[in-house]
Design a protein around this motif. Structure first.
Motif, PDB file in Angstrom:
ATOM      1  N   ASP A  54      -5.392  -9.416   7.880  1.00 58.48           N
ATOM      2  CA  ASP A  54      -6.602 -10.263   7.748  1.00 58.48           C
ATOM      3  C   ASP A  54      -6.723 -11.233   6.733  1.00 58.48           C
ATOM      4  OD1 ASP A  54      -7.209  -9.110   5.145  1.00 58.48           O
ATOM      5  OD2 ASP A  54      -8.539  -7.777   5.567  1.00 58.48           O
ATOM      6  N   ASP A  55      -7.828 -12.228   6.502  1.00 61.52           N
ATOM      7  CA  ASP A  55      -7.627 -13.371   5.690  1.00 61.52           C
ATOM      8  C   ASP A  55      -7.405 -12.936   4.187  1.00 61.52           C
ATOM      9  OD1 ASP A  55      -9.952 -12.310   4.896  1.00 61.52           O
ATOM     10  OD2 ASP A  55     -11.202 -14.078   5.693  1.00 61.52           O
ATOM     11  N   LYS A  56      -7.379 -11.831   3.802  1.00 64.78           N
ATOM     12  CA  LYS A  56      -7.167 -11.154   2.419  1.00 64.78           C
ATOM     13  C   LYS A  56      -5.892 -10.793   2.407  1.00 64.78           C
ATOM     14  CE  LYS A  56     -12.127 -10.946   1.058  1.00 64.78           C
ATOM     15  NZ  LYS A  56     -12.949 -10.028   0.344  1.00 64.78           N
ATOM     16  N   GLY A  57      -5.245 -10.506   3.388  1.00 64.16           N
ATOM     17  CA  GLY A  57      -3.653 -10.095   3.417  1.00 64.16           C
ATOM     18  C   GLY A  57      -3.623  -8.463   3.504  1.00 64.16           C
ATOM     19  N   ILE A  58      -4.814  -8.067   3.889  1.00 69.51           N
ATOM     20  CA  ILE A  58      -4.628  -6.740   4.072  1.00 69.51           C
ATOM     21  C   ILE A  58      -4.281  -6.334   5.762  1.00 69.51           C
ATOM     22  CG2 ILE A  58      -6.123  -4.266   4.302  1.00 69.51           C
ATOM     23  CD1 ILE A  58      -5.958  -5.834   1.376  1.00 69.51           C
ATOM     24  N   LEU A  59      -3.263  -5.556   5.807  1.00 70.77           N
ATOM     25  CA  LEU A  59      -2.619  -5.290   7.246  1.00 70.77           C
ATOM     26  C   LEU A  59      -3.193  -4.034   7.578  1.00 70.77           C
ATOM     27  CD1 LEU A  59       0.006  -6.337   8.708  1.00 70.77           C
ATOM     28  CD2 LEU A  59       1.531  -4.644   7.481  1.00 70.77           C
ATOM     29  N   SER A  60      -3.272  -4.072   8.931  1.00 71.07           N
ATOM     30  CA  SER A  60      -3.830  -3.185   9.624  1.00 71.07           C
ATOM     31  C   SER A  60      -2.911  -2.616  10.944  1.00 71.07           C
ATOM     32  CB  SER A  60      -5.235  -3.220  10.179  1.00 71.07           C
ATOM     33  OG  SER A  60      -6.094  -3.247   9.358  1.00 71.07           O
ATOM     34  N   TYR A  61      -3.008  -1.396  11.544  1.00 71.32           N
ATOM     35  CA  TYR A  61      -2.047  -1.106  12.582  1.00 71.32           C
ATOM     36  C   TYR A  61      -2.975  -0.719  13.609  1.00 71.32           C
ATOM     37  CZ  TYR A  61      -2.376   4.023  11.227  1.00 71.32           C
ATOM     38  OH  TYR A  61      -2.991   5.379  11.232  1.00 71.32           O
ATOM     39  N   TYR A  62      -2.531  -0.495  14.821  1.00 69.92           N
ATOM     40  CA  TYR A  62      -3.104  -0.001  16.113  1.00 69.92           C
ATOM     41  C   TYR A  62      -2.984   1.573  16.053  1.00 69.92           C
ATOM     42  CZ  TYR A  62      -5.101   0.836  20.660  1.00 69.92           C
ATOM     43  OH  TYR A  62      -5.622   1.219  22.008  1.00 69.92           O
ATOM     44  N   ASP A  63      -3.971   2.168  16.021  1.00 69.29           N
ATOM     45  CA  ASP A  63      -4.020   3.663  16.236  1.00 69.29           C
ATOM     46  C   ASP A  63      -4.153   4.116  17.445  1.00 69.29           C
ATOM     47  OD1 ASP A  63      -3.843   6.319  15.032  1.00 69.29           O
ATOM     48  OD2 ASP A  63      -5.935   6.410  15.612  1.00 69.29           O
ATOM     49  N   PHE A  64      -3.308   4.758  18.251  1.00 65.83           N
ATOM     50  CA  PHE A  64      -3.374   5.320  19.623  1.00 65.83           C
ATOM     51  C   PHE A  64      -4.437   6.327  19.763  1.00 65.83           C
ATOM     52  CE2 PHE A  64       1.415   3.917  20.252  1.00 65.83           C
ATOM     53  CZ  PHE A  64       1.035   2.653  20.590  1.00 65.83           C
ATOM     54  N   GLU A  65      -4.736   7.325  18.817  1.00 62.25           N
ATOM     55  CA  GLU A  65      -5.563   8.116  18.974  1.00 62.25           C
ATOM     56  C   GLU A  65      -7.045   7.506  19.133  1.00 62.25           C
ATOM     57  OE1 GLU A  65      -7.033  12.528  17.174  1.00 62.25           O
ATOM     58  OE2 GLU A  65      -5.719  11.285  16.182  1.00 62.25           O
ATOM     59  N   VAL A 123       1.669   0.120  -5.380  1.00 59.70           N
ATOM     60  CA  VAL A 123       2.111  -1.107  -4.646  1.00 59.70           C
ATOM     61  C   VAL A 123       1.370  -2.454  -4.967  1.00 59.70           C
ATOM     62  CG1 VAL A 123       3.224  -2.003  -2.512  1.00 59.70           C
ATOM     63  CG2 VAL A 123       3.496   0.481  -3.155  1.00 59.70           C
ATOM     64  N   ILE A 124       2.146  -3.420  -5.506  1.00 61.11           N
ATOM     65  CA  ILE A 124       1.022  -4.693  -5.682  1.00 61.11           C
ATOM     66  C   ILE A 124       2.081  -5.758  -4.610  1.00 61.11           C
ATOM     67  CG2 ILE A 124       0.849  -6.758  -7.256  1.00 61.11           C
ATOM     68  CD1 ILE A 124       1.025  -4.884  -9.577  1.00 61.11           C
ATOM     69  N   SER A 125       1.236  -6.304  -3.666  1.00 60.01           N
ATOM     70  CA  SER A 125       1.671  -7.241  -2.910  1.00 60.01           C
ATOM     71  C   SER A 125       1.145  -8.518  -3.345  1.00 60.01           C
ATOM     72  CB  SER A 125       0.989  -6.813  -1.564  1.00 60.01           C
ATOM     73  OG  SER A 125       1.183  -8.083  -0.626  1.00 60.01           O
ATOM     74  N   LEU A 126       2.305  -9.301  -3.526  1.00 55.60           N
ATOM     75  CA  LEU A 126       1.991 -10.763  -4.126  1.00 55.60           C
ATOM     76  C   LEU A 126       1.768 -11.771  -3.038  1.00 55.60           C
ATOM     77  CD1 LEU A 126       5.245 -11.140  -6.513  1.00 55.60           C
ATOM     78  CD2 LEU A 126       2.679 -10.760  -7.179  1.00 55.60           C
ATOM     79  N   PRO A 127       2.046 -11.494  -1.880  1.00 60.39           N
ATOM     80  CA  PRO A 127       1.383 -12.401  -0.635  1.00 60.39           C
ATOM     81  C   PRO A 127       0.078 -12.011  -0.633  1.00 60.39           C
ATOM     82  CG  PRO A 127       3.628 -11.659   0.088  1.00 60.39           C
ATOM     83  CD  PRO A 127       3.312 -10.811  -1.350  1.00 60.39           C
ATOM     84  N   ALA A 128      -0.252 -10.788  -0.726  1.00 56.42           N
ATOM     85  CA  ALA A 128      -1.830 -10.286  -0.281  1.00 56.42           C
ATOM     86  C   ALA A 128      -2.642 -10.919  -1.591  1.00 56.42           C
ATOM     87  CB  ALA A 128      -1.887  -8.906  -0.417  1.00 56.42           C
ATOM     88  N   LEU A 129      -2.281 -11.052  -2.683  1.00 56.89           N
ATOM     89  CA  LEU A 129      -2.984 -11.572  -3.811  1.00 56.89           C
ATOM     90  C   LEU A 129      -3.090 -13.126  -3.486  1.00 56.89           C
ATOM     91  CD1 LEU A 129      -1.356  -9.611  -7.184  1.00 56.89           C
ATOM     92  CD2 LEU A 129      -3.733  -9.491  -6.111  1.00 56.89           C
TER      93      LEU A 129
END
Length: 804
Positions: free
Chosen positions: A446-457, A470-476
């Motif tokens: 998303d536009d805030k750098g939060i990564l999501s995955y597709y859940d098959f269930e 874990v600190i993500s500099l790209p997300a910040l």
């Protein structure tokens, strides 16, 4: 359930894997009891000593051998050699009662189900409730091996599958049995991630779990497809290495390292347990591998596999197996025009370009990739609940840059599925359903750098689970936390009043953009923050300065530019050293030359355990030019004080600093760096590199809480002309002994001059700036040398160092 805090462990089985697991536990400060079977007969050496089968030395021989071998391995399993003393030894007959004293018992014996069952019965007889028990099996059934144990024992039991070598490989698969308690599983996840520094994935109790199941499947197809397409081993390794985001060892070099017998054993585990005819066929060991195993062509362990190193009069030569003639031949360089294009495009775009190409390399890469993606998608939820565990397993277990589903996103899910259908492939239902819902990627950000995955269930997206450490500099940066920056460096707000000076230049080399930016960063940090971290999430912390820029100035005769650039770096680092706020450097992986100089000008270092640091400029024909000589001199002599009656001889201490620079000594871990004196005792170490920025930030905050005092410059006592003469005499002896070249003598003499403070009166007190000026002048003298420029050109061309 009252679980014990893991403060002591036992490892059952002292083979290579068991001993190296014990070594890694010792690395993190956990005493380990290493046990193995009692030998059935004496060795010739034991007979000569007059020992019997009842002698403790004989009864503990296998465990002792496993421990002693740790000190002989080329890839050191220990952070420090002295950590081997944290391992005690014993045997299964005399010492099983000692299991009552430990908090975690790890079984690492032979992959035989009957033997494992027998051992776990013995373990339970000596087990204390609250002690966690696990197996390091690479693929046997976790449930089956404790099927004859009590329910309470099984609640404390799970699989903990380390990857080899345990110190270096990030992946650890956790496999619960049917009775494993959630408390045990959660506790082990936290312990393995935080204390052991592992990347933990959850696998299910299926043959070979996640990573080995997938890699074995795809390797079988690589071998079969190679033979079908009549391609050479070099051609396949050229395609399946870096162009596909895999290590340089690619396919067949990796198999040689693993061992062909081990690989075939893993393949047979699935072959003997699966009821799916198609899968059974895929895991059938090809005749080529069977023949190689029969002929003891097992890879590195027998010094011949798909490749063989042969020593000749002119040196060593690596030959390749001609699998048709079944004989070794000289290596042949494989070249594919498409690969030069994909390299320029970057990994993801390049991978897509490769599989869409219709040349030989593209067709091979597509067919392998297609098999990988289709097979892996079919394995959910059989081997894991989601795509995240699978992608992480493949990245962390085999150093892939992209997991299978990340690969699928890179080449385009919708387009590749259409192509597969056109080629008659059956698409897994879970992928079809995802596309039917209009979702065309397995991951989205998303536009805030939060990564999501597709859940098959659930058939929808979920946030990718990430540890709070874990600190993500790209997300910040996407969240608006970028304060300022340029192409090579950024200043990022980490929150809680701490900022991060992030270097992200190509190859993590220091550039003029970095050393000019230091001033801005320090000024901003002093004005608006309580402290600053110097760190990044790149491959390395910093590999050194970009010497090509300085050499161009030297070759064009622009010495004013060279001097100005070196002065700007020195002044910037001094501004950082004496900033009004605490500065903590967070080095990791390669921290060399100028990278170490940057780190040493911080108040404190908080290093990743896997940090390889040293001042290596002599390899370029130079000496450190950013304050490295000065900082080593300070580190190796601080704390030395003369009193009225005794004068401290500083020569041995300064000599250590001199030798460390002149011999380009590189620490092989952060703990080794402390032992060498590169890190101070007050510097911190983080085992899990992913947590490094978080820990460094907390170190800054702790310094603030303690009441940070701005350091004040202190005069430095130097050896002067006495030190210059002493070191030059030693260097001359090295030349006479044939250990160094005349140019290396010149480099060493310049180092001796700088680190001794020049030809001045012994025990003179000098300022840091005085030493920096000496260093900068010596750096420029060496940079002007023809042989130094030859070294630099050679390195820039080949990536290797030249001795001339």
């Amino acid at each position: 359930m009252a679980l014990k805090e893991i403060r002591k462990a036992a490892v059952l089985g002292a083979g290579v894997m068991g001993a190296t697991i014990a070594a890694h536990l010792a690395n993190v400060g956990i005493p380990v009891l290493l046990l193995d079977i009692v030998p059935g007969e004496l060795t010739t050496e034991e007979e000569k000593k007059g020992l019997s089968l009842e002698s403790p030395e004989v009864r503990n021989r296998l465990a002792n051998n496993g421990k002693n071998e740790l000190l002989k391995q080329r890839l050191n399993p220990l952070y420090r050699k002295s950590y081997v003393d944290r391992i005690s030894t014993g045997n299964f007959e005399d010492d099983m009662d000692k299991l009552k004293e430990v908090d975690w018992i790890i079984e690492v014996i032979v992959e035989n189900m009957d033997i494992k069952k027998k051992v776990f019965k013995q373990v339970e007889d000596n087990w204390t409730e609250g002690t966690i028990v696990s197996s390091n099996t690479s693929g046997l059934s976790i449930n089956e091996m404790v099927s004859e144990n009590s329910p309470e024992f099984r609640r404390h039991f799970l699989g903990t599958h380390f990857f080899n070598p345990p110190r270096y490989m990030k992946l650890l698969e956790l496999i619960p049995c049917g009775d494993t308690s959630k408390e045990v599983l959660d506790n082990m996840h936290r312990f393995c991630e935080r204390t052991l520094g592992k990347g933990v994935v959850y696998a299910k109790d299926t043959p070979n779990f996640i990573a080995n199941r997938i890699i074995t499947y795809i390797m079988m197809h690589i071998i079969n497809l190679m033979q079908k397409a009549n391609m050479s081993i070099e051609e396949v390794d050229t395609i399946t290495g870096r162009p596909m985001g895999h290590p340089k060892s690619a396919s067949f070099r990796t198999l040689d390292m693993v061992g062909l017998d081990t690989f075939c054993h893993v393949a047979n585990t699935v072959y003997n347990t699966t009821s799916d005819p198609e899968e059974k066929e895929s895991f059938q060991v090809p005749p080529l591998l069977q023949k190689m195993v029969e002929n003891k062509m097992l890879g590195d362990k027998t010094r011949q596999g798909f490749y063989k190193k042969i020593k000749g009069e002119s040196g060593s030569e690596i030959k390749t197996l001609d699998y048709e003639k079944f004989e070794y031949r000289p290596q042949e360089k494989a070249r594919f025009e498409i690969l030069s294009k994909t390299k320029q495009a970057g990994l993801e775009d390049g991978y897509k370009m490769l599989v869409e190409s219709d040349d030989k390399a593209g067709i091979f890469a597509w067919n392998i990739t297609k098999r990988l993606l289709l097979y892996t998608a079919k394995l959910i939820p059989e081997i894991a609940d989601d795509i995240v565990n699978i992608d992480r397993a493949m990245r962390w277990g085999f150093n892939w840059q992209l997991g299978p589903f990340e690969t699928w996103d890179a080449i385009g899910v919708k387009e590749s599925v259409e192509r597969m259908k056109n080629e008659g492939e059956e698409i897994p239902a879970n992928v079809e359903k995802m596309l039917e819902k209009g979702f065309e990627s397995f991951y989205k950000e998303d536009d805030k750098g939060i990564l999501s995955y597709y859940d098959f269930e659930t058939r929808d997206y979920k946030p990718v689970p990430i540890s709070p450490e874990v600190i993500s500099l790209p997300a910040l940066k996407k969240q608006g936390k970028l304060i300022k920056g340029n192409d090579d460096v950024s200043l990022v707000d980490l929150g809680d009043g701490v900022c991060c000076l992030e270097q992200h230049s190509p190859q993590q080399a220091l550039s003029p953009l970095f050393w000019e930016f230091i001033y801005e960063a320090v000024e901003e940090a002093e004005k608006n923050f309580v402290g600053m971290v110097v760190g990044n999430r790149q491959t390395n912390f910093c590999v050194g300065a970009n010497v090509a820029i300085l050499m161009m100035g030297a070759q064009s005769g622009d010495w004013d530019m060279v001097d100005s650039a070196a002065k700007r770096l020195q002044d910037g680092l001094m501004a950082m050293k004496y900033a009004k706020i605490p500065v903590v450097a967070a080095p990791h992986q390669m921290t060399l030359g100028g990278g170490l100089e940057v780190a040493m000008h911080s108040d404190r270092m908080h290093a990743a355990a896997e940090t390889y640091m040293g001042l290596v400029e002599v390899g370029m024909g130079l000496l450190p030019g950013g304050g490295g000589n000065k900082e080593f001199l300070i580190r190796f002599t601080e704390g030395l004080k003369d009193d009225l009656n005794v004068k401290v001889d500083r020569l041995p201490y300064v000599q250590k600093a001199f030798e460390s620079i002149a011999m380009a000594t590189v620490a092989t871990s952060a703990r080794h760096a402390q032992e060498l004196g590169f890190l101070r005792p007050t510097d911190k170490v983080t085992i899990n590199q992913d947590h490094l920025l978080y820990d460094a930030k907390n170190t800054v905050l702790a310094m603030v809480l303690e009441g940070y005092e701005v350091p004040k410059p202190k005069p430095i006592k130097v050896l002067g002309e006495y030190g210059v003469a002493a070191f030059k005499a030693g260097v001359q002896n090295m030349l006479w002994g044939g250990y160094i070249t005349e140019h290396e003598q010149k480099i060493a003499n310049e180092i001796a001059y700088v680190i001794s403070g020049g030809n001045i009166k012994p025990d003179s007190l000098v300022s840091e700036q005085y030493l920096l000026d000496l260093e900068r002048e010596a750096f420029q003298r060496l940079l002007g040398e023809e042989k130094t420029q030859e070294r630099i050109n050679y390195f820039l061309t080949t990536g290797k160092t030249l001795r001339n």
